[in-house]
Design a protein around this motif. Sequence first.
Motif, mmCIF file in Angstrom:
data_model
loop_
_atom_site.group_PDB
_atom_site.id
_atom_site.type_symbol
_atom_site.label_atom_id
_atom_site.label_comp_id
_atom_site.label_asym_id
_atom_site.label_seq_id
_atom_site.Cartn_x
_atom_site.Cartn_y
_atom_site.Cartn_z
ATOM 1 N N MET A 1 0.990 -1.769 -0.226
ATOM 2 C CA MET A 1 0.298 0.155 0.356
ATOM 3 C C MET A 1 1.041 1.329 0.325
ATOM 4 O O MET A 1 0.467 2.140 -0.559
ATOM 5 N N ALA A 2 2.624 1.572 0.021
ATOM 6 C CA ALA A 2 3.152 2.340 -0.088
ATOM 7 C C ALA A 2 4.123 2.186 -0.523
ATOM 8 O O ALA A 2 4.856 3.311 -1.322
ATOM 9 N N THR A 3 3.787 1.607 -1.739
ATOM 10 C CA THR A 3 5.053 1.113 -3.001
ATOM 11 C C THR A 3 4.368 1.832 -4.129
ATOM 12 O O THR A 3 3.375 1.378 -4.537
ATOM 13 N N GLY A 4 5.438 2.720 -5.055
ATOM 14 C CA GLY A 4 4.924 2.725 -6.247
ATOM 15 C C GLY A 4 3.970 4.510 -6.132
ATOM 16 O O GLY A 4 3.743 4.656 -5.654
ATOM 17 N N ASN A 5 4.085 5.238 -7.678
ATOM 18 C CA ASN A 5 3.171 6.663 -7.016
ATOM 19 C C ASN A 5 2.163 6.509 -6.912
ATOM 20 O O ASN A 5 1.529 7.676 -6.379
ATOM 21 N N ALA A 6 1.725 5.246 -6.941
ATOM 22 C CA ALA A 6 0.003 5.621 -6.847
ATOM 23 C C ALA A 6 -0.249 5.075 -6.082
ATOM 24 O O ALA A 6 -1.705 4.608 -5.466
ATOM 25 N N ALA A 7 0.305 4.542 -5.036
ATOM 26 C CA ALA A 7 0.350 4.374 -4.356
ATOM 27 C C ALA A 7 -0.610 4.735 -3.099
ATOM 28 O O ALA A 7 -0.576 6.144 -2.763
ATOM 29 N N PRO A 8 -1.167 4.005 -2.808
ATOM 30 C CA PRO A 8 -2.589 5.311 -1.562
ATOM 31 C C PRO A 8 -2.319 5.945 0.020
ATOM 32 O O PRO A 8 -2.603 6.868 -0.033
ATOM 33 N N LEU A 9 -1.081 4.776 -0.026
ATOM 34 C CA LEU A 9 -0.203 5.461 1.146
ATOM 35 C C LEU A 9 1.340 6.496 1.408
ATOM 36 O O LEU A 9 1.617 5.753 0.563
ATOM 37 N N ARG B 1 2.798 3.996 9.528
ATOM 38 C CA ARG B 1 3.026 3.878 11.068
ATOM 39 C C ARG B 1 1.407 3.995 11.892
ATOM 40 O O ARG B 1 1.552 3.559 13.492
ATOM 41 N N TYR B 2 0.631 4.669 11.455
ATOM 42 C CA TYR B 2 -0.517 5.291 12.122
ATOM 43 C C TYR B 2 -1.882 3.731 11.560
ATOM 44 O O TYR B 2 -2.364 4.344 12.544
ATOM 45 N N LEU B 3 -0.750 3.032 10.426
ATOM 46 C CA LEU B 3 -1.863 2.198 10.458
ATOM 47 C C LEU B 3 -2.104 1.147 11.841
ATOM 48 O O LEU B 3 -1.500 1.119 12.505
ATOM 49 N N ARG B 4 -3.175 0.495 12.369
ATOM 50 C CA ARG B 4 -3.486 -0.195 13.502
ATOM 51 C C ARG B 4 -4.628 -1.349 13.085
ATOM 52 O O ARG B 4 -5.461 -1.215 12.447
ATOM 53 N N TYR B 5 -3.986 -2.474 12.987
ATOM 54 C CA TYR B 5 -4.918 -3.960 13.484
ATOM 55 C C TYR B 5 -5.919 -4.338 14.068
ATOM 56 O O TYR B 5 -4.940 -4.084 15.289
#
Length: 52
Positions: free
Chosen positions: A1-9, A15-19
């Motif tokens: 979710m954090a790789t590439g230019n089109a990634a949403p995050l 670091r703010y994601l909580r599961y």
Amino acid sequence: MATGNAAPLNSIDIRYLRYYEPDSSYRVRATVKLLLNEQPFRMPTSDGTSKA
């Protein structure tokens, strides 16, 4: 979710994601209808590739 230019995050947002543990009270009841003779299609993904 954090790789590439089109990634949403971005890497800071990650670091703010909580599961949390699954909670069955949020279960959605649904009926699935299978479509016969439909052509598969490719779905674009956030990393620029697509999946069938």
